[in-house]
Design an enzyme around this catalytic site. Structure first.
Site, mmCIF file in Angstrom:
data_model
loop_
_atom_site.group_PDB
_atom_site.id
_atom_site.type_symbol
_atom_site.label_atom_id
_atom_site.label_comp_id
_atom_site.label_asym_id
_atom_site.label_seq_id
_atom_site.Cartn_x
_atom_site.Cartn_y
_atom_site.Cartn_z
ATOM 1 C CG ASP A 187 4.518 -13.695 -34.736
ATOM 2 O OD1 ASP A 187 5.510 -13.312 -35.716
ATOM 3 O OD2 ASP A 187 3.500 -13.610 -34.856
ATOM 4 C CG HIS A 212 -4.332 -17.418 -34.550
ATOM 5 N ND1 HIS A 212 -3.659 -18.339 -35.472
ATOM 6 C CD2 HIS A 212 -3.829 -17.606 -33.363
ATOM 7 C CE1 HIS A 212 -2.747 -18.954 -34.841
ATOM 8 N NE2 HIS A 212 -2.644 -18.493 -33.711
ATOM 9 C CG HIS A 216 -2.047 -8.790 -32.056
ATOM 10 N ND1 HIS A 216 -3.495 -8.401 -32.778
ATOM 11 C CD2 HIS A 216 -1.772 -9.956 -32.865
ATOM 12 C CE1 HIS A 216 -3.403 -8.974 -33.796
ATOM 13 N NE2 HIS A 216 -2.556 -10.069 -34.145
ATOM 14 C CD GLU A 237 3.761 -16.558 -38.747
ATOM 15 O OE1 GLU A 237 4.126 -15.996 -37.415
ATOM 16 O OE2 GLU A 237 2.859 -15.827 -39.404
ATOM 17 C CG ASP A 279 10.400 18.769 -34.474
ATOM 18 O OD1 ASP A 279 10.105 17.866 -33.582
ATOM 19 O OD2 ASP A 279 10.945 19.557 -34.685
ATOM 20 C CE1 TYR A 336 -0.826 -18.548 -29.169
ATOM 21 C CE2 TYR A 336 -2.943 -19.386 -30.275
ATOM 22 C CZ TYR A 336 -1.611 -18.831 -30.319
ATOM 23 O OH TYR A 336 -0.977 -18.606 -31.586
ATOM 24 C CG HIS A 363 -1.046 -13.724 -42.787
ATOM 25 N ND1 HIS A 363 0.053 -13.448 -43.290
ATOM 26 C CD2 HIS A 363 -0.759 -14.092 -41.507
ATOM 27 C CE1 HIS A 363 1.021 -13.341 -42.483
ATOM 28 N NE2 HIS A 363 0.457 -13.851 -41.170
ATOM 29 C CG ASP A 415 4.586 -13.290 -39.851
ATOM 30 O OD1 ASP A 415 4.844 -13.287 -38.722
ATOM 31 O OD2 ASP A 415 3.316 -13.095 -40.062
ATOM 32 C CD GLU A 465 0.297 -16.842 -38.542
ATOM 33 O OE1 GLU A 465 0.510 -16.662 -37.381
ATOM 34 O OE2 GLU A 465 0.167 -16.320 -39.406
ATOM 35 C CG HIS A 516 -1.320 -9.672 -41.717
ATOM 36 N ND1 HIS A 516 -2.020 -9.325 -40.612
ATOM 37 C CD2 HIS A 516 -0.704 -10.766 -41.119
ATOM 38 C CE1 HIS A 516 -1.813 -10.084 -39.490
ATOM 39 N NE2 HIS A 516 -0.820 -10.692 -39.740
ATOM 40 N NE ARG A 561 2.110 -16.963 -33.575
ATOM 41 C CZ ARG A 561 1.351 -16.297 -32.676
ATOM 42 N NH1 ARG A 561 0.675 -16.359 -31.973
ATOM 43 N NH2 ARG A 561 2.079 -14.945 -32.523
HETATM 44 N N1 GLY Z 1 2.920 -11.631 -36.914
HETATM 45 C C1 GLY Z 1 1.534 -11.527 -37.348
HETATM 46 C C2 GLY Z 1 1.294 -12.870 -37.835
HETATM 47 O O1 GLY Z 1 1.614 -13.837 -37.405
HETATM 48 O O2 GLY Z 1 0.352 -12.854 -38.458
HETATM 49 MN MN MN Z 2 3.693 -14.038 -37.142
HETATM 50 MN MN MN Z 3 1.908 -14.598 -39.371
#
Ligand code: GLY
Ligand code: MN
Ligand code: MN
Length: 440
Positions: free
Chosen positions: A259, A349, A242, A407, A38, A387, A353, A270, A383, A360, A405
């Site tokens: 991140d 990647h 992730h 970003e 609940d 890696y 985005h 982000d 970003e 996103h 990374r």
């Molecule tokens: N944190 C998700 C991305 O960088 O797209």
């Molecule tokens: Mn991110």
């Molecule tokens: Mn991102």
């Protein structure tokens, strides 16, 4: 209501105009999500629904019917209920929907079944996003089916379902002045939190403790919820894209990739930064870091009106490929390696985005099969990452287990772009300088 009531009205009016006469849009609020038994998750309105209504209660459906007299905008929502309101807070009710949320008319959500089919009947086109709410999908299909069967008695009924997303998501792609102000503020709050992490981290600290510092700093500044689960990856954990376990100790000599971004009034930030746990980049780390940064700067230079969506990505992979060849991680001619996408094992990647109410965010990346042209008011992330997982075959050992990374959140402006997250350092010297002032 986060923005001015006028802004929500403007959005509805634009959508009504684009839909045209003879159509109806049905937009449900997000359901409440149960965490366990609940216990519910804190309620997060659906971005499309909130974008048009500014209404943050669950169990609501907004209906837009262009040209309908006397009400083009009808909001179905919960009735007032003093007893329930003592437990879970005030409800707008039907009067509030009209007075505070500018609905032309409002009915109890429990009457949806009796009222909405009649509103559907004279419409030929139904704008509706299938697949978000299975129960409502079923009911809408049933109502439309019923009306069609009545067709034999002279009522024509809806003929066509149209995905609402196309019109709405194109609107959401272009941020208004008020939206940009919120995105800027969200990015600033996250930026300050990232700076705090750089000033706080020490070897032996756990990844979750760093995450907690981030959350504390954002919440302290009024942004209680993250826009997405934070990724805090020390050492080789940074190579798991992730990674959200955030459970390992941070080791002396490793980098940590963070991140993380807060959500402020339903607008996301982000940001990713990668920095040394002990405050100094090793030579190998610095080399890969500088390469990633060069890729990011090259990508950023391509963010300006008139360029297409993929230009920043193309610039980043060019720099990365060239750099990986120079380091001996890739072997061959740059042009051929680019064609073969040889960078992909290390740059898995894309370069960014759209960013907005959803991290996103919505909006097409291609129009008629062509990459979309960047225009002022669009907001995106830039970003690139590099890696090199441990045990990478054919790669010298010194690079193993390094994940980086960088970003930033970027607004396209008339002149070029504005980096909303610029307050967090990203040059090696700047990072090391800030980290040298760490509390010990
Ligand atoms: N944190 C998700 C991305 O960088 O797209
Ligand atoms: Mn991110
Ligand atoms: Mn991102």
């Amino acid at each position: 209501m986060v923005l001015s009531p006028k802004e929500y009205r403007r959005r509805r009016q634009r959508l009504l105009r684009m839909m045209g006469k003879g159509s109806i849009a049905i937009i449900p609020a997000a359901p409440v999500a149960v965490r366990n038994r609940d216990v519910e998750y804190p309620y997060r309105p659906d971005s499309d629904f909130y974008y048009l209504t500014g209404f943050a209660e669950p169990e609501a459906v907004a209906v837009l019917i262009p040209g309908r007299k006397p009400a083009e905008y009808v909001l179905f929502c919960r009735e007032r209920d003093p007893e329930k309101e003592r437990w879970s807070g005030e409800r707008a009710g039907q009067q509030g929907a009209v007075e505070a949320f500018a609905a032309d008319d409002s009915f109890p959500i429990d009457d949806l079944e009796d009222i909405l089919p009649n509103m559907l009947e004279p419409c030929q086109r139904v704008y509706y996003a299938m697949g978000a709410d299975a129960e409502l999908d079923r009911r809408v299909a049933e109502w439309v089916g019923k009306i069609r069967r009545k067709g034999r008695s002279g009522i024509s009924g809806p003929l066509e379902f149209i995905a609402l997303d196309h019109l709405l998501h194109d609107m959401r792609l272009f941020k208004s002045r008020q939206e940009v102000a919120l995105l800027r503020k969200a990015a600033r709050i996250s930026a300050r939190a990232h700076r705090r992490l750089m000033r706080t981290v020490i070897p032996g600290m756990y990844e979750y403790a760093l995450e907690a510092e981030f959350q504390h700093e954002c919440a302290r500044q009024g942004a209680r919820f993250p826009a997405y689960p934070a990724i805090v990856g020390g050492g080789a954990n940074a190579c798991i894209l992730h990674y959200i376990d955030n459970a390992a100790p941070l080791r002396d000599g490793d980098l940590v990739l963070v991140d993380a971004g807060c959500e402020l009034e339903l607008y996301a930030s982000d940001i990713t930064r990668t920095f040394p746990v002990n405050g100094r980049f090793s030579e190998a780390q610095r080399t890969l870091y500088e390469l990633t940064l060069q890729a990011q700067l090259a990508a950023l230079a391509k963010v300006r009106p008139g360029n297409h969506w993929n230009e920043p990505h193309e610039a980043a992979v060019r720099v990365v490929t060239q750099g990986l060849v120079e380091l001996g991680i890739l072997r061959g001619k740059v042009a051929a390696l680019l064609r073969e996408e040889a960078y992909k094992p290390y740059y898995v990647h894309r370069t960014g985005h759209w960013l907005g109410m959803d991290v996103h965010d919505v909006g097409d990346y291609k129009v008629d099969g062509q990459w979309r042209t960047l225009e002022p008011g669009m907001v995106l992330t830039v970003e690139p990452g590099l890696y090199i997982p441990p045990e990478s075959k054919g790669v010298a050992k010194r690079w193993w287990g390094i994940g980086i990374r960088i970003e930033d959140d970027v607004l396209v402006t008339k002149e070029g772009h504005e980096i909303l997250s610029a307050e967090v350092p990203k040059r090696v010297e700047e990072i090391e300088r800030l980290m040298a002032r760490r509390r010990r």
